[in-house]
Design an enzyme around this catalytic site. Structure first.
Site, PDB file in Angstrom:
ATOM      1  CB  SER A  55      31.948  32.670  -5.451  1.00 31.89           C
ATOM      2  OG  SER A  55      31.587  31.853  -3.467  1.00 31.89           O
TER       3      SER A  55
ATOM      4  NE  ARG B  89      24.661  29.401  -2.222  1.00 36.11           N
ATOM      5  CZ  ARG B  89      24.286  30.300  -2.289  1.00 36.11           C
ATOM      6  NH1 ARG B  89      24.095  31.374  -1.336  1.00 36.11           N
ATOM      7  NH2 ARG B  89      26.347  30.647  -3.091  1.00 36.11           N
TER       8      ARG B  89
ATOM      9  CG  ASP C 105      30.468  32.888  -9.377  1.00 35.51           C
ATOM     10  OD1 ASP C 105      30.095  34.203 -10.767  1.00 35.51           O
ATOM     11  OD2 ASP C 105      29.492  32.850  -8.748  1.00 35.51           O
TER      12      ASP C 105
HETATM   13  P1  13P Z   1      21.586  32.061  -8.888  1.00 33.26           P
HETATM   14  O1  13P Z   1      21.143  33.029  -7.769  1.00 33.26           O
HETATM   15  O2  13P Z   1      20.018  32.738  -9.877  1.00 33.26           O
HETATM   16  O3  13P Z   1      21.964  30.863  -8.689  1.00 33.26           O
HETATM   17  O4  13P Z   1      22.927  32.985  -9.741  1.00 33.26           O
HETATM   18  C1  13P Z   1      23.795  32.121  -9.357  1.00 33.26           C
HETATM   19  C2  13P Z   1      24.950  33.476  -9.470  1.00 33.26           C
HETATM   20  O5  13P Z   1      24.773  33.810 -11.009  1.00 33.26           O
HETATM   21  C3  13P Z   1      26.463  33.073  -9.494  1.00 33.26           C
HETATM   22  O6  13P Z   1      27.592  33.686  -9.858  1.00 33.26           O
HETATM   23  O1  G3H Z   2      26.187  35.451  -7.509  1.00 29.19           O
HETATM   24  C1  G3H Z   2      27.002  34.497  -7.022  1.00 29.19           C
HETATM   25  C2  G3H Z   2      26.839  32.956  -6.656  1.00 29.19           C
HETATM   26  O2  G3H Z   2      25.576  32.908  -5.815  1.00 29.19           O
HETATM   27  C3  G3H Z   2      28.224  32.930  -5.337  1.00 29.19           C
HETATM   28  O3  G3H Z   2      27.647  33.118  -3.907  1.00 29.19           O
HETATM   29  O4  G3H Z   2      29.049  34.752  -2.803  1.00 29.19           O
HETATM   30  O5  G3H Z   2      27.345  33.181  -1.434  1.00 29.19           O
HETATM   31  O6  G3H Z   2      29.182  32.458  -2.986  1.00 29.19           O
HETATM   32  P1  G3H Z   2      28.427  33.862  -2.760  1.00 29.19           P
HETATM   33 ZN    ZN Z   3      26.518  35.584 -10.363  1.00 31.57          ZN
END
Ligand code: 13P
Ligand code: G3H
Ligand code: ZN
Length: 316
Positions: free
Chosen positions: A48, A260, A81
């Site tokens: 991310s 997590r 992501d």
């Molecule tokens: P969760 O918060 O359900 O693990 O989803 C993760 C996600 O969609 C990352 O893009």
């Molecule tokens: O969709 C979000 C993912 O769980 C990534 O989370 O932006 O806190 O790294 P983050």
């Molecule tokens: Zn997501």
């Protein structure tokens, strides 16, 4: 071996969903590779924008390259992501990732299409594929918070138009999931009927499920028993529903929060039980082993376990 996301989807469609797991540090990275090898599964390692800020872009790239070296049998794609336009362009220029997600789902439809189209053009020039999002998931993602009443399921007609006009290669759909640990308050679950309607409009097109952590009750209880203060009613996606989503076109399932929770439980319990200790490598080792087991278990539920050799054969 790093492969393209498209190659994984080609084998996966209709048979299994590729687990897409977020990493932020070395312990997650090692646990992730070991869990996927334990279960003989191909996977997507995703990063991310928050992870890129936290661990630094170069550090993450170094970790992934090292893991590729240490685990030569692994087959995986590297994915950005929830990118915005800037992060997508940065990743596309770097040439290291397999694919990007452009998340412009919080913009009106025309703007979402225009932004996605711009990213698609740049990515396709470099042989990378693009995941886009349509509809609005609840919960928190990156810096945007969407409350449940503003979350919106993906409209099937719009999905068809969106894919055609944006040129994206896969689509994240809102079918009732949300990000984080607090997904469902009552008896809600996945809207599989909506997923079926989307698949009807987009046959053979890879669909993506975000917000797919299960938030196991036992995990929350153990965290709270070790000093945590999570809402005990936290509930996630029933992992037995993945098997119903796969025949409906879901080829990628995103899971971050559950990992997590494993980290939090392991560390809280360790330091509760050993208050005199301060060497973080002891709980770190426990976490890596438990995270690997967790990944292997998820891959069974996604039905990706055991597909590694089939994917390898399809690559040659
Ligand atoms: P969760 O918060 O359900 O693990 O989803 C993760 C996600 O969609 C990352 O893009
Ligand atoms: O969709 C979000 C993912 O769980 C990534 O989370 O932006 O806190 O790294 P983050
Ligand atoms: Zn997501």
């Amino acid at each position: 071996m790093i492969v393209t996301t498209a190659e994984l989807f080609k084998v996966a469609y209709g048979e299994f969903a590729v687990g897409a797991y977020n990493i932020n540090n070395m312990e997650q990275c090692i646990g992730l590779f070991e869990g996927n090898l334990q279960s003989n599964a191909p996977f997507i390692l995703q990063i991310s924008r928050g992870a890129r800020d936290y661990a630094r872009v170069k550090m993450l790239e170094g970790l992934i390259r090292a893991a590729e070296d240490i685990y030569p049998e692994a087959i995986f794609a590297v994915h950005l992501d929830h990118g915005n336009e800037e992060a997508c362009f940065d990743v596309i220029e770097s040439g290291f990732y397999s694919s990007v997600m452009i998340d412009a789902s919080h913009y009106p439809l025309e703007e979402n299409i225009a932004i996605t189209r711009r990213v698609v053009e740049r990515a396709h020039d470099k042989g990378m594929s693009v995941e886009a999002e349509l509809g609005m998931l609840g919960g928190v993602e990156e810096d945007i918070r969407v409350d449940e009443k503003h979350a919106m399921l993906t409209d099937p007609d719009e999905a068809e138009e969106f894919v055609e006009r944006s040129g994206c290669d896969s689509l994240a759909v809102a079918i009732g999931t949300s990000h984080g640990a607090y997904k469902f308050t009552g008896r809600q679950g996945l809207h599989l009927e909506r997923l079926a309607e989307i698949q009807e409009r987009l046959p053979g097109f890879p669909l993506v499920m975000h917000g797919s952590s299960s938030v196991p009750r036992e995990e929350v209880e153990r965290i709270n028993a070790a000093g945590g203060a999570m809402d005990p009613s936290a509930r996630g996606v029933d992992e037995d529903e993945f098997a119903k989503a796969v025949p409906l076109g879901v080829t990628k399932v995103n899971i971050d929060t559950d990992g997590r929770l494993v980290w939090t439980r392991v560390h809280r319990e360790y330091f509760r039980d050993h208050p005199e200790k301060f060497d973080f490598r002891a709980p770190g080792k426990i976490f890596m082993a438990e995270y690997a087991n967790f990944i292997a278990h998820k891959n069974q539920k996604l039905n990706s376990a055991g597909y590694l050799e089939k994917v390898r054969a399809a690559l040659t």
